[in-house]
Design an enzyme around this catalytic site. Structure first.
Site, PDB file in Angstrom:
ATOM      1  N   GLY A   1       0.814  -1.204   0.000  1.00 23.30           N
ATOM      2  CA  GLY A   1       0.000   0.000   0.000  1.00 23.30           C
ATOM      3  C   GLY A   1       0.844   1.249   0.000  1.00 23.30           C
ATOM      4  O   GLY A   1       2.059   1.206  -0.184  1.00 23.30           O
TER       5      GLY A   1
ATOM      6  N   ASP B   1      12.831  -6.244  13.319  1.00 28.69           N
ATOM      7  CA  ASP B   1      13.261  -5.624  12.060  1.00 28.69           C
ATOM      8  C   ASP B   1      13.805  -4.215  12.298  1.00 28.69           C
ATOM      9  O   ASP B   1      13.457  -3.273  11.584  1.00 28.69           O
ATOM     10  CB  ASP B   1      12.106  -5.590  11.060  1.00 28.69           C
ATOM     11  CG  ASP B   1      12.584  -5.387   9.622  1.00 28.69           C
ATOM     12  OD1 ASP B   1      13.760  -5.707   9.338  1.00 28.69           O
ATOM     13  OD2 ASP B   1      11.793  -4.914   8.787  1.00 28.69           O
TER      14      ASP B   1
ATOM     15  N   ASN C   1     -22.619  14.373  14.960  1.00 30.76           N
ATOM     16  CA  ASN C   1     -23.797  15.254  14.932  1.00 30.76           C
ATOM     17  C   ASN C   1     -23.613  16.521  15.766  1.00 30.76           C
ATOM     18  O   ASN C   1     -24.538  17.314  15.919  1.00 30.76           O
ATOM     19  CB  ASN C   1     -25.044  14.489  15.392  1.00 30.76           C
ATOM     20  CG  ASN C   1     -25.032  14.205  16.895  1.00 30.76           C
ATOM     21  OD1 ASN C   1     -23.986  14.309  17.539  1.00 30.76           O
ATOM     22  ND2 ASN C   1     -26.185  13.836  17.438  1.00 30.76           N
TER      23      ASN C   1
END
EC number: 2.7.11.1
Length: 513
Positions: free
Chosen positions: A84, A192, A459
């Site tokens: 991605g 990593d 809202n």
């Protein structure tokens, strides 16, 4: 071996510049395709402690199923990963900037692992770890809304500089060690650690360094081992290649990073990944005189301890943090002026209602580096053991340093109240929330951040159902939560309509206890 040749080798190994390196590029993981209908379910259960309702940190990170574009403007692309992209995002209401990591579901090799990465990131709260704010999910994509770091990758700084001075390298390594210490204390192994997975928060010369990717991270307790071969050739520990290793694989990786910072090239190098891995497996490295002749013996001693082949003999992360090279080289960075209002703010925080405490926590998490710079430096200075959290004793010692000889008798209760998840330690964002000045947070654009978090349906009002979702679960009855919400509404809902509008919310935030 000269620096210019070695830097060129590093450049050739750099396949793509990306903001976030997605997991799976250099692993032999056994993965399988997952169906697209997996839906991520956030657990928003609350903790009850001593008659109060408190939130786990991970519950301040909500998962949404609505349209991302309703809340964010998707701006420029920052990087491209394996599965991605990462974009700059702009909040339409607050204009806050974020990094939005977009993952296409059908391209993920193991979607469950990706959700495991999210779960790990939700637990993390450390100055040197990138923040995750919220997630969005639809049928095709998953989005992570994260802290935007405008600085460069540590890798690119190595390419540009060739090598770092010992002082600058020590400043960087102390941050890396502190982050590792924190992760390991949570029984998380990163697996990593490499310069490509660190970003500077900003372009400022004193910018913090952040770990930005947790795709290979996993939960691993003390004394436990894992067998999956995972990592990146230059930085992987020999035991990972052997197929049985523990959290000390991260310490090895940090040693490779330190070596690279000081000379501009890694200790194990080759023209192909296989050549590199063969040298890693042997674990033999040299300090070439041309490049290391002027480097201190303390620096070389620490590297040797970090890159000790036998993990049982390899130094611990605490030993690395307390090594003379780190303590001496970073000493000048530890002198920070503590504000005399620190104790006052800590005590006032204890008196606030739960909604305001959570609001301040959300604000503290979202504020940019400039706005929290002083408090961040205070936190780091108080964190004497470099664990990434504060004990009560560390705070008390800090207060005494600025002249508080008579510590209030209720100070331990005050500090316990700041400890939002009853861990016995005060985490970074909790400390910021409890000590932030009103002049920093009492602004409309700042208070809109937590208000929009609570106002889930958008809202313009915070309903009882939304409060239940924040404090617990709206589908499960909990008398304690209901009582807390009733008490909260009596205090904050001034017009008695059963909801909290933004005007009432701002009055609550400005109210002095």
């Amino acid at each position: 071996m000269g620096n210019h040749l070695s830097v060129n080798k590093l450049k050739r190994k750099k396949k793509k510049k990306s903001f976030l390196n997605i997991y799976g590029k250099n692993t032999n993981e056994n993965t399988s395709k997952q169906s697209n209908d997996y839906k991520y379910d956030i657990n928003t259960s609350c903790i009850s402690r001593e008659g109060t309702t408190t939130l786990e940190r991970k519950n301040l990170i909500l998962c949404h199923s609505g349209k991302l574009e309703d809340k964010y403007i998707i701006d420029e692309k920052l990087g491209q990963g394996t599965y991605g992209c990462v974009y700059k995002g702009i909040d339409k209401v607050t204009n806050q900037l974020y990094a939005i990591k977009e993952e296409k579901k059908d391209r993920l090799k193991n979607i469950n692992r990706f959700f495991q990465e999210i779960e790990i990131m939700k637990k993390l709260d450390h100055p040197n770890i990138v923040k995750l704010y919220e997630t969005y999910e639809n049928d095709n994509y998953i989005y992570l809304i994260m802290e935007l770091c405008s600085g460069r990758e540590l890798f690119d700084s190595i390419i540009e500089n060739g090598s770092f001075t010992e002082k600058n390298a020590a400043t960087i390594m102390k941050q890396i060690f502190s982050a590792i210490f924190y992760l390991h204390s949570l029984n998380i192994v990163h697996r990593d650690l490499k310069p490509e997975n660190f970003l500077f928060q900003s372009e400022n010369k004193d910018s913090l360094l952040k770990i930005i990717d947790f795709g290979l991270s996993k939960n691993l307790g003390t004394g436990e081992f894992t067998t999956t071969k995972a990592g990146t050739p230059y930085y992987v520990a020999p035991q990972v290649l052997d197929g049985k290793y523990d959290k000390k694989c991260d310490i090895w990786s940090s040693g490779v990073i330190m070596y690279t910072l000081l000379c501009g090239y890694p200790p194990f190098y080759g023209d192909t990944d296989n050549e590199v891995l063969k040298k890693v497996k042997k674990g033999e490295f040299c300090f070439y005189e041309n490049d290391w002749g002027s480097i201190s013996s303390d620096a070389k001693n620490l590297i040797t301890k970090l890159l000790t082949y036998n993990p049982n003999e390899r130094c611990t992360i605490e030993e690395a943090l307390n090594h003379p090279w780190i303590t001496q080289m970073t000493k000048s960075h530890e002198h920070v002026e503590l504000s005399s209002t620190l104790l006052k703010n800590l005590k006032n925080f204890k008196k606030e209602n739960e909604l305001k405490k959570i609001a301040l926590t959300i604000i503290a998490k979202h504020l940019c580096d400039v706005e929290i710079n002083n408090l961040r430096n205070i936190f780091i200075a108080l964190d004497v053991d470099n664990s990434g959290t504060l004990s009560s004793q560390e705070i008390l010692d800090g207060l005494k340093k600025i002249g508080y000889q008579k510590i209030p008798p209720d100070i331990h209760q005050v500090l316990r109240d700041i400890d939002s998840n009853a861990s016995g330690q005060i985490h970074y964002t909790d400390f910021l929330a409890a000590t932030i000045d009103k002049q920093t947070y009492l602004k409309k654009e700042v208070c809109l951040i937590p208000f929009k978090f609570f106002d889930i349906d958008g809202n313009g009002k915070i309903s009882v159902e939304e409060l239940k979702r924040i404090f617990g679960r709206d589908d499960i009855e909990n008398p304690l939560i209901d009582k807390a919400i009733d008490s909260l509404l009596q205090e904050v809902d001034l017009n008695g309509d059963g909801e909290i509008d933004f005007h009432e919310f701002m009055l609550m935030m400005s109210k002095k206890k």
